[in-house]
Motif scaffolding. Structure first.
Motif, PDB file in Angstrom:
ATOM      1  N   VAL A   1       0.702  -1.263   0.082  1.00 50.31           N
ATOM      2  CA  VAL A   1       0.288   0.069   0.062  1.00 50.31           C
ATOM      3  C   VAL A   1       0.918   1.188   0.087  1.00 50.31           C
ATOM      4  O   VAL A   1       1.864   1.429   0.746  1.00 50.31           O
ATOM      5  CB  VAL A   1      -0.987   0.010   1.117  1.00 50.31           C
ATOM      6  CG1 VAL A   1      -1.582   1.270   1.284  1.00 50.31           C
ATOM      7  CG2 VAL A   1      -1.764  -1.194   1.142  1.00 50.31           C
ATOM      8  N   SER A   2       0.523   2.339  -1.109  1.00 51.68           N
ATOM      9  CA  SER A   2       1.331   3.426  -1.150  1.00 51.68           C
ATOM     10  C   SER A   2       0.277   4.524  -0.721  1.00 51.68           C
ATOM     11  O   SER A   2      -0.835   4.375  -1.449  1.00 51.68           O
ATOM     12  CB  SER A   2       1.872   3.550  -2.367  1.00 51.68           C
ATOM     13  OG  SER A   2       2.689   4.862  -2.701  1.00 51.68           O
ATOM     14  N   LEU A   3       0.517   5.508  -0.405  1.00 54.43           N
ATOM     15  CA  LEU A   3      -0.247   6.897  -0.016  1.00 54.43           C
ATOM     16  C   LEU A   3       0.257   8.035  -0.789  1.00 54.43           C
ATOM     17  O   LEU A   3       1.273   8.181  -0.823  1.00 54.43           O
ATOM     18  CB  LEU A   3      -0.435   7.187   1.523  1.00 54.43           C
ATOM     19  CG  LEU A   3      -1.324   6.151   2.317  1.00 54.43           C
ATOM     20  CD1 LEU A   3      -1.135   6.708   3.722  1.00 54.43           C
ATOM     21  CD2 LEU A   3      -2.254   5.563   1.995  1.00 54.43           C
ATOM     22  N   PHE A   4      -0.938   8.625  -1.466  1.00 51.89           N
ATOM     23  CA  PHE A   4      -0.173   9.822  -2.457  1.00 51.89           C
ATOM     24  C   PHE A   4      -0.227  11.068  -1.368  1.00 51.89           C
ATOM     25  O   PHE A   4      -1.338  11.146  -0.935  1.00 51.89           O
ATOM     26  CB  PHE A   4      -1.528   9.980  -3.504  1.00 51.89           C
ATOM     27  CG  PHE A   4      -1.178  11.021  -4.592  1.00 51.89           C
ATOM     28  CD1 PHE A   4      -0.163  10.643  -5.447  1.00 51.89           C
ATOM     29  CD2 PHE A   4      -1.962  12.069  -4.681  1.00 51.89           C
ATOM     30  CE1 PHE A   4       0.116  11.560  -6.486  1.00 51.89           C
ATOM     31  CE2 PHE A   4      -1.629  13.023  -5.727  1.00 51.89           C
ATOM     32  CZ  PHE A   4      -0.601  12.524  -6.618  1.00 51.89           C
ATOM     33  N   MET A   5       1.110  11.482  -1.216  1.00 55.29           N
ATOM     34  CA  MET A   5       1.246  12.479  -0.163  1.00 55.29           C
ATOM     35  C   MET A   5       1.917  13.682  -0.710  1.00 55.29           C
ATOM     36  O   MET A   5       2.590  13.481  -1.537  1.00 55.29           O
ATOM     37  CB  MET A   5       2.181  11.801   0.839  1.00 55.29           C
ATOM     38  CG  MET A   5       1.542  10.613   1.333  1.00 55.29           C
ATOM     39  SD  MET A   5      -0.198  10.968   2.399  1.00 55.29           S
ATOM     40  CE  MET A   5       0.813  11.856   3.799  1.00 55.29           C
TER      41      MET A   5
ATOM     42  N   ALA B   1       1.338   8.738   7.913  1.00 52.28           N
ATOM     43  CA  ALA B   1       1.406   7.625   6.905  1.00 52.28           C
ATOM     44  C   ALA B   1       1.995   6.269   7.556  1.00 52.28           C
ATOM     45  O   ALA B   1       1.304   5.257   7.449  1.00 52.28           O
ATOM     46  CB  ALA B   1       1.996   8.089   5.757  1.00 52.28           C
ATOM     47  N   LYS B   2       3.046   6.368   8.065  1.00 56.18           N
ATOM     48  CA  LYS B   2       3.804   5.156   8.741  1.00 56.18           C
ATOM     49  C   LYS B   2       2.965   4.670   9.923  1.00 56.18           C
ATOM     50  O   LYS B   2       2.875   3.563   9.922  1.00 56.18           O
ATOM     51  CB  LYS B   2       5.513   5.525   9.231  1.00 56.18           C
ATOM     52  CG  LYS B   2       5.811   4.532   9.911  1.00 56.18           C
ATOM     53  CD  LYS B   2       6.095   3.420   9.159  1.00 56.18           C
ATOM     54  CE  LYS B   2       7.040   2.310   9.794  1.00 56.18           C
ATOM     55  NZ  LYS B   2       7.569   1.230   8.709  1.00 56.18           N
TER      56      LYS B   2
ATOM     57  N   ILE C   1       4.979   5.866   0.467  1.00 57.29           N
ATOM     58  CA  ILE C   1       4.159   7.125  -0.066  1.00 57.29           C
ATOM     59  C   ILE C   1       4.681   7.346  -1.472  1.00 57.29           C
ATOM     60  O   ILE C   1       5.599   7.008  -1.998  1.00 57.29           O
ATOM     61  CB  ILE C   1       4.666   8.424   1.040  1.00 57.29           C
ATOM     62  CG1 ILE C   1       6.203   8.673   0.699  1.00 57.29           C
ATOM     63  CG2 ILE C   1       4.214   7.961   2.290  1.00 57.29           C
ATOM     64  CD1 ILE C   1       6.860   9.753   1.351  1.00 57.29           C
ATOM     65  N   GLU C   2       3.735   8.042  -2.116  1.00 60.15           N
ATOM     66  CA  GLU C   2       3.830   8.520  -3.620  1.00 60.15           C
ATOM     67  C   GLU C   2       3.957  10.176  -3.585  1.00 60.15           C
ATOM     68  O   GLU C   2       2.797  10.471  -3.091  1.00 60.15           O
ATOM     69  CB  GLU C   2       2.969   8.020  -4.703  1.00 60.15           C
ATOM     70  CG  GLU C   2       3.015   8.723  -5.818  1.00 60.15           C
ATOM     71  CD  GLU C   2       2.246   8.259  -7.052  1.00 60.15           C
ATOM     72  OE1 GLU C   2       2.018   8.894  -7.994  1.00 60.15           O
ATOM     73  OE2 GLU C   2       2.025   6.950  -7.121  1.00 60.15           O
TER      74      GLU C   2
END
Length: 256
Positions: free
Chosen positions: A145-149, A159-160, A167-168
């Motif tokens: 899973v990556s979060l757009f940040m 996020a962590k 993260i993206e």
């Protein structure tokens, strides 16, 4: 370390959707990208289905899995989108679609129907409690899973805390500043964000308006693992290939 290039096929789908039928065929373009060395494919299905459709997501997932099985390469499939967007028509929602197609990575993005494209990262101070169970569910099913940040230090810490793997970083403002020869300050912000992400065990992706020119600078970002590029790559393909294509059409228009 080489940076993985995941090619976003949204713009090819947008061209396809402007006419009836299946031309251009996304499966063929996805295969073409992989055959020419791309490290993965990215799709962004939305409820309005303006470009990538659920059926495209299913078909391209199979293209990547078959390519990987045939070549042994570590090719990845990335689905991105808003996990809070409600199902509509044959769009089942991002998470059900991800669980069905089992991408290597799911990038969660806070976009909405009234946005032409993603233009900001998550504000986790207000959405963390909603995202945390979603992240857990995806990870429990073996999906990274990556979060757009945005390059915000405190947001990246959050996020962590809620379980993201990567993260993206949203690179739209960087790309705009680069065009104005003013990218140094924003790039420094991204660098500090990347260093923090690395120090707390988050992987680093990036995307939005990256192209051949600004990547010469952005590729120096500490720890950058993957970039997702679609719009600029599609435009460059038109520019680089236009001369040969025009000449080819001219040749078939001449007397035999």
């Amino acid at each position: 370390m080489s940076i993985a290039l995941s090619i976003n096929l949204n713009k090819i789908a947008l061209i396809r959707n402007s006419r009836e039928g299946n031309f251009p065929d996304l499966k063929k373009f996805g295969q073409l990208c992989l055959d020419n060395g791309a490290n993965g494919l990215t799709v962004h299905p939305r409820p309005d289905q303006r470009h990538i459709k659920p059926c495209d997501t299913r078909e391209l997932a199979l293209v990547v899995k078959y390519f990987r099985a045939q070549t042994g390469k570590n090719t990845e499939f990335n689905i991105e989108g808003n996990p809070q967007a409600a199902p509509r028509g044959d769009y089942p929602g991002l998470i059900p679609l991800a669980l069905e197609t089992q991408p290597d990575q799911c990038t969660l993005v806070p976009d909405s129907d009234n946005q032409k494209t993603s233009d900001h990262g998550f504000d986790l101070t207000s959405t963390a409690s909603q995202l945390e169970p979603v992240i857990r569910r995806l990870k429990d099913n073996g999906i990274r899973v990556s979060l757009f940040m945005d390059p915000d230090i405190e947001q990246i810490r959050l996020a962590k805390e809620i379980g993201a793997d990567r993260i993206e970083l949203y690179t739209g403002p960087f790309a705009q500043a680069f065009e104005q020869n003013k990218a140094e300050e924003i790039f420094q912000q991204h660098g500090e964000a990347a260093q923090l992400a690395q120090s707390i065990g988050l992987g680093i992706n990036a995307g939005h308006d990256l192209n051949v020119e600004n990547m010469a600078m952005y590729r120096k970002l500490p720890g950058l693992q993957e970039v997702s590029i679609g719009h600029a790559l599609t435009v460059d393909a038109l520019l680089i290939g236009m001369k040969a294509t025009v000449q080819r059409y001219l040749s078939v228009c001449q007397p035999g």
